[in-house]
Design a protein around this motif. Structure first.
Motif, PDB file in Angstrom:
ATOM      1  N   TRP A 178     -13.011  11.019  -1.646  1.00 35.47           N
ATOM      2  CA  TRP A 178     -11.567  11.195  -1.894  1.00 35.47           C
ATOM      3  C   TRP A 178     -10.615  10.008  -1.501  1.00 35.47           C
ATOM      4  O   TRP A 178      -9.647   9.805  -2.445  1.00 35.47           O
ATOM      5  N   ALA A 179     -10.799   9.312  -0.603  1.00 40.30           N
ATOM      6  CA  ALA A 179      -9.859   7.863  -0.206  1.00 40.30           C
ATOM      7  C   ALA A 179     -10.034   7.129  -1.319  1.00 40.30           C
ATOM      8  O   ALA A 179      -9.145   6.348  -1.863  1.00 40.30           O
ATOM      9  N   LEU A 180     -11.420   6.733  -1.757  1.00 41.87           N
ATOM     10  CA  LEU A 180     -11.644   5.869  -2.860  1.00 41.87           C
ATOM     11  C   LEU A 180     -10.967   6.133  -4.264  1.00 41.87           C
ATOM     12  O   LEU A 180     -10.387   5.403  -4.928  1.00 41.87           O
ATOM     13  N   ALA A 181     -11.269   7.425  -4.296  1.00 46.78           N
ATOM     14  CA  ALA A 181     -10.800   8.070  -5.684  1.00 46.78           C
ATOM     15  C   ALA A 181      -9.156   8.101  -5.776  1.00 46.78           C
ATOM     16  O   ALA A 181      -8.599   7.573  -6.856  1.00 46.78           O
ATOM     17  N   LEU A 182      -8.766   8.309  -4.698  1.00 44.05           N
ATOM     18  CA  LEU A 182      -7.108   8.245  -4.513  1.00 44.05           C
ATOM     19  C   LEU A 182      -6.483   6.848  -4.543  1.00 44.05           C
ATOM     20  O   LEU A 182      -5.438   6.655  -5.379  1.00 44.05           O
ATOM     21  N   ALA A 183      -7.159   5.848  -4.106  1.00 47.29           N
ATOM     22  CA  ALA A 183      -6.947   4.669  -4.209  1.00 47.29           C
ATOM     23  C   ALA A 183      -7.032   3.904  -5.579  1.00 47.29           C
ATOM     24  O   ALA A 183      -5.952   3.354  -6.264  1.00 47.29           O
ATOM     25  N   VAL A 184      -8.048   4.467  -6.372  1.00 46.07           N
ATOM     26  CA  VAL A 184      -8.176   4.062  -7.679  1.00 46.07           C
ATOM     27  C   VAL A 184      -6.981   4.410  -8.594  1.00 46.07           C
ATOM     28  O   VAL A 184      -6.791   4.105  -9.384  1.00 46.07           O
ATOM     29  N   VAL A 185      -6.857   5.607  -8.314  1.00 46.49           N
ATOM     30  CA  VAL A 185      -5.751   6.458  -9.122  1.00 46.49           C
ATOM     31  C   VAL A 185      -4.510   5.908  -8.925  1.00 46.49           C
ATOM     32  O   VAL A 185      -3.730   5.699  -9.564  1.00 46.49           O
ATOM     33  N   LYS A 186      -3.925   5.715  -7.591  1.00 47.44           N
ATOM     34  CA  LYS A 186      -2.814   5.133  -7.273  1.00 47.44           C
ATOM     35  C   LYS A 186      -2.866   3.510  -7.778  1.00 47.44           C
ATOM     36  O   LYS A 186      -1.549   3.329  -8.332  1.00 47.44           O
ATOM     37  N   ALA A 187      -3.539   2.897  -7.863  1.00 49.52           N
ATOM     38  CA  ALA A 187      -3.735   1.632  -8.505  1.00 49.52           C
ATOM     39  C   ALA A 187      -3.738   1.577  -9.794  1.00 49.52           C
ATOM     40  O   ALA A 187      -2.904   0.648 -10.422  1.00 49.52           O
ATOM     41  N   THR A 188      -4.415   2.450 -10.522  1.00 47.04           N
ATOM     42  CA  THR A 188      -4.144   2.637 -11.912  1.00 47.04           C
ATOM     43  C   THR A 188      -2.729   2.835 -12.465  1.00 47.04           C
ATOM     44  O   THR A 188      -2.190   2.564 -13.171  1.00 47.04           O
ATOM     45  N   GLY A 228       9.619  -7.496  -3.858  1.00 44.32           N
ATOM     46  CA  GLY A 228      10.267  -6.212  -4.243  1.00 44.32           C
ATOM     47  C   GLY A 228       8.802  -5.587  -4.901  1.00 44.32           C
ATOM     48  O   GLY A 228       8.661  -4.325  -4.269  1.00 44.32           O
ATOM     49  N   LEU A 229       7.995  -6.286  -5.663  1.00 44.12           N
ATOM     50  CA  LEU A 229       6.701  -5.474  -6.071  1.00 44.12           C
ATOM     51  C   LEU A 229       5.631  -5.412  -4.926  1.00 44.12           C
ATOM     52  O   LEU A 229       5.041  -4.297  -4.707  1.00 44.12           O
ATOM     53  N   ALA A 230       5.708  -6.431  -4.098  1.00 44.83           N
ATOM     54  CA  ALA A 230       4.893  -6.232  -2.708  1.00 44.83           C
ATOM     55  C   ALA A 230       5.218  -4.921  -2.148  1.00 44.83           C
ATOM     56  O   ALA A 230       4.330  -4.225  -1.724  1.00 44.83           O
ATOM     57  N   PHE A 231       6.608  -4.677  -1.778  1.00 43.76           N
ATOM     58  CA  PHE A 231       6.962  -3.582  -0.931  1.00 43.76           C
ATOM     59  C   PHE A 231       6.688  -2.266  -1.804  1.00 43.76           C
ATOM     60  O   PHE A 231       6.198  -1.429  -1.023  1.00 43.76           O
ATOM     61  N   LEU A 232       6.895  -2.359  -2.959  1.00 42.08           N
ATOM     62  CA  LEU A 232       6.464  -1.106  -3.870  1.00 42.08           C
ATOM     63  C   LEU A 232       5.080  -0.698  -3.727  1.00 42.08           C
ATOM     64  O   LEU A 232       4.638   0.544  -3.352  1.00 42.08           O
ATOM     65  N   THR A 233       4.112  -1.680  -3.680  1.00 43.84           N
ATOM     66  CA  THR A 233       2.847  -1.429  -3.928  1.00 43.84           C
ATOM     67  C   THR A 233       2.279  -1.001  -2.512  1.00 43.84           C
ATOM     68  O   THR A 233       1.535  -0.098  -2.295  1.00 43.84           O
ATOM     69  N   GLU A 234       2.993  -1.531  -1.360  1.00 39.99           N
ATOM     70  CA  GLU A 234       2.794  -1.244   0.089  1.00 39.99           C
ATOM     71  C   GLU A 234       3.185   0.209   0.386  1.00 39.99           C
ATOM     72  O   GLU A 234       2.376   1.267   0.769  1.00 39.99           O
ATOM     73  N   ARG A 235       4.362   0.715  -0.256  1.00 40.56           N
ATOM     74  CA  ARG A 235       4.541   2.069  -0.084  1.00 40.56           C
ATOM     75  C   ARG A 235       3.942   3.170  -0.883  1.00 40.56           C
ATOM     76  O   ARG A 235       3.912   4.323  -0.615  1.00 40.56           O
ATOM     77  N   ALA A 236       3.189   2.481  -1.972  1.00 38.51           N
ATOM     78  CA  ALA A 236       2.149   3.551  -2.843  1.00 38.51           C
ATOM     79  C   ALA A 236       0.864   3.515  -2.005  1.00 38.51           C
ATOM     80  O   ALA A 236       0.014   4.256  -2.447  1.00 38.51           O
ATOM     81  N   GLY A 237       0.930   3.150  -0.753  1.00 36.98           N
ATOM     82  CA  GLY A 237      -0.550   3.117   0.080  1.00 36.98           C
ATOM     83  C   GLY A 237      -1.595   2.071  -0.192  1.00 36.98           C
ATOM     84  O   GLY A 237      -2.551   2.324  -0.063  1.00 36.98           O
ATOM     85  N   LEU A 238      -1.010   1.032  -0.829  1.00 34.83           N
ATOM     86  CA  LEU A 238      -1.941  -0.068  -1.357  1.00 34.83           C
ATOM     87  C   LEU A 238      -1.654  -1.180  -0.666  1.00 34.83           C
ATOM     88  O   LEU A 238      -1.636  -1.044   0.705  1.00 34.83           O
ATOM     89  N   SER A 239      -1.672  -2.436  -0.973  1.00 29.95           N
ATOM     90  CA  SER A 239      -1.462  -3.610   0.004  1.00 29.95           C
ATOM     91  C   SER A 239      -0.054  -4.268  -0.844  1.00 29.95           C
ATOM     92  O   SER A 239       0.150  -4.404  -1.851  1.00 29.95           O
ATOM     93  N   LEU A 240       0.254  -5.215   0.000  1.00 31.62           N
ATOM     94  CA  LEU A 240       1.234  -6.265  -0.197  1.00 31.62           C
ATOM     95  C   LEU A 240       0.832  -7.253  -1.302  1.00 31.62           C
ATOM     96  O   LEU A 240       1.596  -7.370  -1.996  1.00 31.62           O
ATOM     97  N   ALA A 241      -0.440  -7.700  -0.821  1.00 30.24           N
ATOM     98  CA  ALA A 241      -1.107  -8.646  -1.809  1.00 30.24           C
ATOM     99  C   ALA A 241      -1.125  -8.250  -3.100  1.00 30.24           C
ATOM    100  O   ALA A 241      -0.821  -9.253  -4.208  1.00 30.24           O
ATOM    101  N   LEU A 242      -1.353  -6.801  -3.487  1.00 25.62           N
ATOM    102  CA  LEU A 242      -1.578  -6.386  -4.706  1.00 25.62           C
ATOM    103  C   LEU A 242      -0.288  -6.528  -5.623  1.00 25.62           C
ATOM    104  O   LEU A 242       0.016  -6.954  -6.831  1.00 25.62           O
TER     105      LEU A 242
END
Length: 657
Positions: A178-188, A228-242
């Motif tokens: 579920w965590a991997l699927a959720l991460a993929v959905v969030k990233a997409t 700003g974009l690093a902050f948004l992706t971190e808030r989405a549960g992903l990473s600053l680097a993304l």
């Protein structure tokens, strides 16, 4: 700032400056120096600096700016032209390394999650080391060079999904899927929102900011975009680097890409250096010595097993044995992104602390060994690749066949734009030539069009002999690479010291070095451009053509002496390489009581400092050619030419003795 924080900052800065200077003088990658600084000052060695969450978080911004740079270089046309090397060889290298390490880890009793993370760490190689060394060796367009760069490109791209996957691996088994699927959905979702909607806004917004014509505002806007974009992706549960990577991708599609890359470099270099310092601080020598067998195993796995795996994959995909072995030797080490992924895996407890220490030590050792492996790869390939001698013999045979009947020909080293233009001029005069180049695609297309060009490294003695060095009338080195040109001149000096060699260079920094090495003439692009500008300007203001031609001839006869050096301004800061400062002009006023007053120039011995006196201005009159017997007077303005360090020493000698 508290006193202890200031002390920590000063300790880290002083150690970093000292160690990185030493590494640069040894021609080793600076990032290894930063790692050594962290190891020395960290809590496990000298204990001068303790680990802290604040320092780790600040260091993470180094990764943010590195990922932003990777995003800027994300070039779809380039990926399409190299799709075989990137998505064929590069993808197979990353996947095979992860799978094999995961299977080995499971056989040793570790979980598959830990094995996956370790495989992701070890599949990386250092883009910084590879890019620098391949460029210096002129191997970027060689068959093995294209494979290496293709693999490095895919590794950079693979970091993005790996940054998402590794934190998800820390979840319990029942939650993992579920965590991997959720991460993929969030990233997409994040990719769609940022890349589709953001693409429409980014260009317009940057146009608006650029119209204000403020460099400070432009840099602030770049920082806002990245963070700003690093902050948004971190808030989405992903990473600053993304988020930083996506910011780079967005800006790469605009015309501001190169300006942004130049503006952001100081931030990236400083913060990335700090990141590697914090990585070095993680290394615990007690744990490393207690597990020295595992450290050795990690080093062997990287240099031995990974190198063999890469060579085998390259061979399976159709490469020659020599190309496969060179590729394996070049990629058989760890990379900077490996440290990023290792720190991430350690933070989420995917990798055991003791295993992490062994991996960290083995990776550092492999990166220290990497420059030497690449440097000596040619010797190792000739020794262990059975067919390499035959391939070299065939290469030399092809060159010799093409030049067999040539007599009094010109050898052109490098068949880029300058080499091709020279070839056309020689053809019009019916002068025979043979061109040597290392770009297979260029050679294939030029040869198909009937051009006299063959594959060969002009810096190798046997290649030049096969190209008819003994029978040639002249040689022209058309690429601006001083290190390679010096190797070619060394061969020519031994075999044909009477052969005139014309060398192209970018500026006036290496004219004297190349002349001393045996070049008959050195053509500087910047100097020739200055001559053309000057000649056209003189004709536009009505100076007779014969006088213009005389001025040009005089400047060339004096080896561009009129144009040597320049008075430095703020706009020259970016253009100059810190590793190789350009000669510049510097004016020194001889004040009352100065040591040089009343003394002739020859007595001051400024030439010992590699400084040249180009002019002396006395009572408003400027003399262009001061002699060694010229005595300096109070109030003279002496114009000096030299590097910054030499100029400082010369000024001190003039004023203080």
């Amino acid at each position: 700032m508290p006193h202890d924080s200031l002390e920590i900052a000063l300790i880290v800065l002083a150690a970093a400056v000292a160690v990185v200077v030493a590494f640069r003088r040894l021609d080793l990658p600076p990032l290894l120096g930063y790692l050594l600084v962290g190891i020395l000052v960290g809590p496990h060695t000298l204990g001068w600096v303790a680990e802290s969450a604040e320092a780790s978080y600040l260091a993470e911004f180094g990764v943010v700016f590195l990922m932003f740079t990777i995003g800027l270089e994300f070039n779809l046309p380039r990926l399409r032209t190299m799709r075989g090397e990137v998505f064929g060889f590069g993808a197979s290298q990353v996947i095979a390394t992860i799978v094999l390490v995961m299977l080995l880890s499971m056989a040793l009793g570790a979980s598959w999650q830990s094995g996956f993370a370790i495989g992701a760490v070890l599949c990386m190689s250092s883009t910084a080391i590879l890019g620098k060394m391949l460029a210096e060796r002129l191997e970027l367009n060689a068959p093995h060079g294209r494979k290496i760069i293709g693999a490095a490109l895919f590794q950079d791209l693979a970091v993005v999904p790996l940054l998402i996957a590794i934190p998800a691996l820390a979840r319990p088994g029942e939650e993992l899927a579920w965590a991997l699927a959720l991460a993929v959905v969030k990233a997409t979702a994040v990719l769609f929102v940022i890349l589709v909607l953001g693409q429409r806004l980014m260009r317009r917004w940057y146009h608006l900011v650029a119209r204000q014509k403020s460099s400070e505002l432009f840099i602030l806007n770049v920082l806002l975009t990245i963070l700003g974009l690093a902050f948004l992706t971190e808030r989405a549960g992903l990473s600053l680097a993304l988020g930083a990577f996506l910011a780079g991708v967005l800006i790469s599609e605009t015309e501001y890409r190169y300006q942004v890359e130049e503006d952001i470099r100081p931030f990236r270099e400083v913060l990335l250096g700090f990141f590697f310092v914090t990585i070095g601080m993680l290394l615990d020598w007690k744990v490393v010595f207690a597990n020295w067998i595992w450290v050795g195993a990690t080093f062997a796995l990287l240099v031995g097993a990974k190198g063999a795996l890469v060579a085998a994959l390259s061979r399976l995909l159709g490469a020659d044995p020599g190309v496969a072995l060179r590729t394996g030797l070049s990629l058989a080490h760890a990379g900077e992104f490996g440290f990023v992924l290792l720190q991430l895996a350690g933070r989420h407890a995917v990798v055991d602390a003791n295993v992490m220490q062994s991996l960290l030590a083995g990776m550092v050792l492999s990166m220290l060994a990497a420059p030497f492996l690449i440097q000596h790869s040619e010797r190792l390939v000739r020794r262990f690749a059975a067919g390499e001698w035959m391939a070299r013999a065939l290469e030399l045979h092809r060159i010799a066949v093409q030049t067999m009947s040539a007599e009094g020909h010109v050898i052109i080293c490098g068949y880029g734009r300058s080499g091709q233009n020279l070839a056309r001029i020689l053809e019009r005069e019916a002068i025979p030539f043979i061109a040597l180049d290392l770009d297979p695609q260029r050679i294939r297309e030029a040869a198909a069009a009937g051009e006299s060009v063959v594959y060969g490294d002009a810096a190798r003695r046997e290649v030049l002999i096969a190209a008819g060095l003994k029978r040639a009338k002249a040689m022209v080195i058309t690429y601006a690479n001083t290190a390679s040109a010096l190797r070619v001149l060394s061969v020519v000096h031994r075999e044909r010291p009477d052969l005139p060699v014309l060398v192209r260079t970018l500026d006036d920094a290496d004219i004297d070095v190349l002349k001393r090495a045996g070049a008959a003439e050195v053509v500087s692009e910047i100097m020739e451009g200055s001559l053309m500008l000057g000649s056209h300007a003189l004709m536009l203001v009505g100076v007779p053509l014969n006088r213009v031609l005389r001025r040009i001839r005089e400047a060339r006869q004096q080896r561009y002496a009129l144009f040597r050096g320049f008075f430095r301004g703020e706009s020259d800061e970016v253009a100059e390489s810190p590793e190789k400062p350009q000669p510049r002009l510097h004016s020194v006023l001889v004040t009352q009581g100065a040591a040089a007053v009343g003394r002739p120039l020859q007595q001051l011995r400024l030439e010992e400092l590699d400084v040249e006196v180009t002019a002396i201005r006395r009572r408003g009159i400027r003399g262009l050619a001061p002699t060694p017997q010229t005595r300096l007077e109070e109030g003279d303005v002496v114009v000096l030419l030299g590097t910054p360090e030499a100029l400082a020493a010369a000024e001190m000698r003039l004023l203080q003795g």
